[in-house]
Motif scaffolding. Structure first.
Motif, PDB file in Angstrom:
ATOM      1  N   GLU A   1       0.820  -1.215   0.000  1.00  0.00           N
ATOM      2  CA  GLU A   1       0.000   0.000   0.000  1.00  0.00           C
ATOM      3  C   GLU A   1       0.857   1.269   0.000  1.00  0.00           C
ATOM      4  OE1 GLU A   1      -4.165  -1.654   1.885  1.00  0.00           O
ATOM      5  OE2 GLU A   1      -2.797  -0.593   3.224  1.00  0.00           O
ATOM      6  N   LYS A   2       2.071   1.122   0.503  1.00  0.00           N
ATOM      7  CA  LYS A   2       2.997   2.265   0.480  1.00  0.00           C
ATOM      8  C   LYS A   2       3.209   2.759  -0.955  1.00  0.00           C
ATOM      9  CE  LYS A   2       7.912   2.988   1.327  1.00  0.00           C
ATOM     10  NZ  LYS A   2       9.143   2.279   1.729  1.00  0.00           N
ATOM     11  N   TYR A   3       3.118   1.837  -1.889  1.00  0.00           N
ATOM     12  CA  TYR A   3       3.309   2.204  -3.305  1.00  0.00           C
ATOM     13  C   TYR A   3       1.972   2.436  -4.000  1.00  0.00           C
ATOM     14  CZ  TYR A   3       8.098   0.916  -2.367  1.00  0.00           C
ATOM     15  OH  TYR A   3       9.358   0.864  -1.825  1.00  0.00           O
ATOM     16  N   ASP A   4       0.967   2.758  -3.202  1.00  0.00           N
ATOM     17  CA  ASP A   4      -0.365   3.089  -3.721  1.00  0.00           C
ATOM     18  C   ASP A   4      -0.895   1.985  -4.626  1.00  0.00           C
ATOM     19  OD1 ASP A   4      -2.482   4.787  -3.592  1.00  0.00           O
ATOM     20  OD2 ASP A   4      -1.863   6.056  -5.269  1.00  0.00           O
ATOM     21  N   ALA A   5      -0.684   0.769  -4.173  1.00  0.00           N
ATOM     22  CA  ALA A   5      -1.077  -0.391  -4.975  1.00  0.00           C
ATOM     23  C   ALA A   5      -2.121  -1.236  -4.254  1.00  0.00           C
ATOM     24  CB  ALA A   5       0.148  -1.250  -5.288  1.00  0.00           C
ATOM     25  N   VAL A   6      -2.924  -1.914  -5.065  1.00  0.00           N
ATOM     26  CA  VAL A   6      -3.809  -2.940  -4.523  1.00  0.00           C
ATOM     27  C   VAL A   6      -3.310  -4.290  -5.029  1.00  0.00           C
ATOM     28  CG1 VAL A   6      -5.852  -1.472  -4.380  1.00  0.00           C
ATOM     29  CG2 VAL A   6      -5.409  -2.765  -6.479  1.00  0.00           C
ATOM     30  N   LEU A   7      -3.609  -5.307  -4.271  1.00  0.00           N
ATOM     31  CA  LEU A   7      -3.235  -6.659  -4.661  1.00  0.00           C
ATOM     32  C   LEU A   7      -4.516  -7.438  -4.963  1.00  0.00           C
ATOM     33  CD1 LEU A   7      -1.229  -9.108  -4.770  1.00  0.00           C
ATOM     34  CD2 LEU A   7      -1.483  -9.288  -2.296  1.00  0.00           C
ATOM     35  N   LEU A   8      -4.542  -8.120  -6.095  1.00  0.00           N
ATOM     36  CA  LEU A   8      -5.665  -8.988  -6.431  1.00  0.00           C
ATOM     37  C   LEU A   8      -5.129 -10.414  -6.561  1.00  0.00           C
ATOM     38  CD1 LEU A   8      -7.388  -6.839  -9.266  1.00  0.00           C
ATOM     39  CD2 LEU A   8      -7.908  -6.834  -6.809  1.00  0.00           C
ATOM     40  N   GLY A   9      -5.665 -11.310  -5.763  1.00  0.00           N
ATOM     41  CA  GLY A   9      -5.263 -12.717  -5.835  1.00  0.00           C
ATOM     42  C   GLY A   9      -6.220 -13.479  -6.735  1.00  0.00           C
ATOM     43  N   ILE A  10      -5.690 -14.277  -7.644  1.00  0.00           N
ATOM     44  CA  ILE A  10      -6.540 -14.978  -8.619  1.00  0.00           C
ATOM     45  C   ILE A  10      -6.123 -16.450  -8.726  1.00  0.00           C
ATOM     46  CG2 ILE A  10      -7.357 -15.017 -11.022  1.00  0.00           C
ATOM     47  CD1 ILE A  10      -6.421 -12.070 -11.254  1.00  0.00           C
ATOM     48  N   THR A  11      -7.111 -17.320  -8.715  1.00  0.00           N
ATOM     49  CA  THR A  11      -6.850 -18.720  -9.060  1.00  0.00           C
ATOM     50  C   THR A  11      -7.973 -19.205  -9.980  1.00  0.00           C
ATOM     51  OG1 THR A  11      -8.120 -20.083  -7.502  1.00  0.00           O
ATOM     52  CG2 THR A  11      -6.153 -19.028  -6.621  1.00  0.00           C
ATOM     53  N   VAL A  12      -7.822 -20.404 -10.527  1.00  0.00           N
ATOM     54  CA  VAL A  12      -8.883 -20.952 -11.387  1.00  0.00           C
ATOM     55  C   VAL A  12      -9.870 -21.791 -10.574  1.00  0.00           C
ATOM     56  CG1 VAL A  12      -7.407 -20.971 -13.432  1.00  0.00           C
ATOM     57  CG2 VAL A  12      -7.557 -23.019 -11.993  1.00  0.00           C
ATOM     58  N   ASP A  13      -9.774 -21.728  -9.262  1.00  0.00           N
ATOM     59  CA  ASP A  13     -10.703 -22.481  -8.409  1.00  0.00           C
ATOM     60  C   ASP A  13     -12.048 -21.776  -8.325  1.00  0.00           C
ATOM     61  OD1 ASP A  13      -8.831 -24.567  -7.184  1.00  0.00           O
ATOM     62  OD2 ASP A  13      -7.765 -22.691  -6.801  1.00  0.00           O
ATOM     63  N   ASN A  14     -13.073 -22.535  -7.947  1.00  0.00           N
ATOM     64  CA  ASN A  14     -14.374 -21.889  -7.778  1.00  0.00           C
ATOM     65  C   ASN A  14     -14.460 -21.210  -6.404  1.00  0.00           C
ATOM     66  OD1 ASN A  14     -14.874 -23.958  -6.012  1.00  0.00           O
ATOM     67  ND2 ASN A  14     -16.423 -24.963  -7.257  1.00  0.00           N
ATOM     68  N   LEU A  15     -15.481 -20.393  -6.249  1.00  0.00           N
ATOM     69  CA  LEU A  15     -15.577 -19.574  -5.026  1.00  0.00           C
ATOM     70  C   LEU A  15     -15.718 -20.407  -3.748  1.00  0.00           C
ATOM     71  CD1 LEU A  15     -17.735 -16.564  -6.294  1.00  0.00           C
ATOM     72  CD2 LEU A  15     -15.357 -16.480  -5.539  1.00  0.00           C
ATOM     73  N   PRO A  16     -16.529 -21.466  -3.737  1.00  0.00           N
ATOM     74  CA  PRO A  16     -16.615 -22.236  -2.488  1.00  0.00           C
ATOM     75  C   PRO A  16     -15.267 -22.800  -2.053  1.00  0.00           C
ATOM     76  CG  PRO A  16     -18.430 -22.810  -3.939  1.00  0.00           C
ATOM     77  CD  PRO A  16     -17.503 -21.949  -4.732  1.00  0.00           C
ATOM     78  N   THR A  17     -14.497 -23.267  -3.013  1.00  0.00           N
ATOM     79  CA  THR A  17     -13.166 -23.795  -2.689  1.00  0.00           C
ATOM     80  C   THR A  17     -12.277 -22.678  -2.133  1.00  0.00           C
ATOM     81  OG1 THR A  17     -13.342 -25.439  -4.424  1.00  0.00           O
ATOM     82  CG2 THR A  17     -11.124 -24.933  -3.649  1.00  0.00           C
ATOM     83  N   LEU A  18     -12.328 -21.531  -2.796  1.00  0.00           N
ATOM     84  CA  LEU A  18     -11.501 -20.405  -2.340  1.00  0.00           C
ATOM     85  C   LEU A  18     -11.937 -19.934  -0.959  1.00  0.00           C
ATOM     86  CD1 LEU A  18     -11.135 -18.361  -5.651  1.00  0.00           C
ATOM     87  CD2 LEU A  18      -9.344 -19.612  -4.426  1.00  0.00           C
ATOM     88  N   TYR A  19     -13.229 -20.007  -0.707  1.00  0.00           N
ATOM     89  CA  TYR A  19     -13.740 -19.592   0.606  1.00  0.00           C
ATOM     90  C   TYR A  19     -13.137 -20.475   1.707  1.00  0.00           C
ATOM     91  CZ  TYR A  19     -16.973 -19.080   4.491  1.00  0.00           C
ATOM     92  OH  TYR A  19     -17.498 -18.886   5.743  1.00  0.00           O
ATOM     93  N   ALA A  20     -13.240 -21.789   1.503  1.00  0.00           N
ATOM     94  CA  ALA A  20     -12.744 -22.711   2.526  1.00  0.00           C
ATOM     95  C   ALA A  20     -11.232 -22.575   2.706  1.00  0.00           C
ATOM     96  CB  ALA A  20     -13.098 -24.143   2.130  1.00  0.00           C
ATOM     97  N   TRP A  21     -10.538 -22.442   1.609  1.00  0.00           N
ATOM     98  CA  TRP A  21      -9.067 -22.390   1.645  1.00  0.00           C
ATOM     99  C   TRP A  21      -8.576 -21.129   2.359  1.00  0.00           C
ATOM    100  CZ3 TRP A  21      -5.609 -20.175  -2.578  1.00  0.00           C
ATOM    101  CH2 TRP A  21      -4.283 -20.552  -2.409  1.00  0.00           C
ATOM    102  N   THR A  22      -9.128 -19.992   1.950  1.00  0.00           N
ATOM    103  CA  THR A  22      -8.646 -18.739   2.550  1.00  0.00           C
ATOM    104  C   THR A  22      -9.125 -18.591   3.992  1.00  0.00           C
ATOM    105  OG1 THR A  22     -10.507 -17.495   1.629  1.00  0.00           O
ATOM    106  CG2 THR A  22      -8.485 -17.536   0.345  1.00  0.00           C
ATOM    107  N   LYS A  23     -10.260 -19.211   4.282  1.00  0.00           N
ATOM    108  CA  LYS A  23     -10.721 -19.168   5.681  1.00  0.00           C
ATOM    109  C   LYS A  23      -9.726 -19.898   6.564  1.00  0.00           C
ATOM    110  CE  LYS A  23     -14.713 -19.843   8.603  1.00  0.00           C
ATOM    111  NZ  LYS A  23     -15.874 -20.677   8.881  1.00  0.00           N
TER     112      LYS A  23
END
Lengths: 199, 206
Positions: free
Chosen positions: A105-127
């Protein structure tokens, strides 16, 4: 009476064990699927530094669509593609970014994380990672279409482990299609962000 | 009949108790790369292990080194007991444990053994920037060193361990030094963990 006491003790101990063990949470590392050593890179890049980043819109874990162009003129953008949920390397790369937030954020940037997984999988994983501060986007359907547009979709259907830095004008300023088996260190990414302010 | 019934119920209860304890934990293991475990300390051949210069004058002073040193060997640290934490900035469990590890440092400061027991951290496969990020994020008070090429971790024989991994070394000249305790994973109570450090290193009787 003794029977009652014994049963009570057993129940209390059971509850205590659940409390103790539950308080420690589940182990992310214990649920990781070991993929073995993979071909380091298995795709052909379709974009290059200096060109306009292909726009896209993907669903995020928060339920909203995130469009790359929404940041144009406002924020620098880091795209972090990781191959798949519940696999080694990916499962610690993003937790590492969790504590690098201030630097990004110091460099006025945002980070977007992307995978080819579906949302339910990403929900469980990141949780199980304990949550992430940055938007996590699903490139699941049409499967891997954004990864394909950037030229980082591998033959087995997952994306490369890749980082793109895109400036506020929407121009790609840095690309690292990394060896899928290893974790990119933070230095190169932060260095690329620092370079954005150089003339 | 009643005399035998009691113990039988108790034994049965013990079995059920054990089953419930195990079942309760089976699905919810600690958030570590590996479950916490006590282990036989692995001997380290030597503390002639090169380390980069401390990142600050305060860290150098803490370790009893010249402020301007660019690099030093682990056996130059002025301590009777050295506690080494092998961690990884990317390890969520190391992140979660950081406040507790710092509490151990605080306990040591207040214990009367502050000059005797010193702590350092080795960032396994971490660059200097990654280690600095970890130190800044968690306000780690003891010196941390990067080990991007694993050379320090390997010399400590900790390359195959989960993180965080703790090594307690009783310092002595040459090959007289001794690893008195190693531990991988989580500890619940910093006071208990610090007590084990003191006991295993002979500073406090068990």
């Amino acid at each position: 009476m003794r029977r009652l006491l014994a049963v009570s003790l057993v129940l209390m101990a059971g509850l205590f064990s659940v409390w103790i063990c539950g308080a420690q949470g589940e182990g992310l590392q214990d649920n990781i699927y070991q993929v073995g050593k993979l071909k380091p890179v298995d795709s052909r890049l379709k974009v290059e530094v200096g060109q306009s980043a292909p726009d896209f819109s993907l669903p995020s874990l928060k339920g909203e669509e995130v469009q790359l162009s929404q940041y144009r003129g406002k924020k620098n953008v880091v795209l972090s593609f990781v191959p798949a949920a519940w696999t080694p390397v990916c499962s610690d790369q993003w937790p590492g970014y969790n504590i690098a937030r201030a630097m990004i954020e110091k460099y006025d940037a945002v980070l977007l994380g992307i995978t080819v997984d579906n949302l339910p999988t990403l929900y469980a994983w990141t949780k199980q990672m304990g949550g992430l501060w940055f938007p996590v986007l699903s490139d699941f359907w049409p499967h891997g279409s954004i990864a394909e547009r950037y030229g980082i979709l591998r033959s087995e259907g997952v994306s490369e482990r890749a980082l793109f830095v895109i400036d506020k004008q929407g121009i790609i300023r840095y690309i690292d299609v990394h060896d899928i088996n290893t974790r990119p260190d933070l230095d190169a990414l932060i260095g690329a962000l620092a370079d954005l302010s150089k003339p | 009949m009643k005399r035998t019934m009691g113990p039988r119920v108790y034994r049965g209860g013990s079995m059920i108790l054990l089953s419930i304890l195990l079942a309760g934990c089976a699905g919810t293991v600690p958030q570590t790369a590996e479950p916490p475990r006590m282990e036989a300390p692995k001997a380290i051949e030597s503390l002639d292990i090169p380390l980069p210069g401390p990142s600050s004058g305060a860290d150098a002073a803490y370790l009893g080194l010249e402020e301007s040193t660019d690099g030093f060997r682990m056996d130059q640290i002025k301590a009777g007991v050295l506690v080494v934490e092998v961690f990884d900035m990317y390890c969520r469990f190391c992140q979660g444990m950081a406040p507790k590890v710092d509490e151990v440092y605080e306990l040591n400061l207040r214990s009367g053994f502050a000059s005797e027991v010193k702590m350092i951290g080795i960032g396994r496969m971490n660059t200097a920037l990654e280690v600095a990020t970890f130190k800044e994020k968690y306000k780690v008070q003891f010196p941390l060193f990067p080990d991007n090429d694993l050379s320090i971790t390997r010399a400590l024989r900790a390359q195959d361990e989960g993180t965080p991994h703790f090594i307690v070394i009783k310092m002595a000249p040459g090959d007289q030094m001794q690893v008195v305790h190693t531990f991988t994973g989580a500890f619940e109570d910093p006071k208990v963990f610090y007590g084990v450090i003191l006991e295993r290193s002979g500073l406090r009787k068990e």
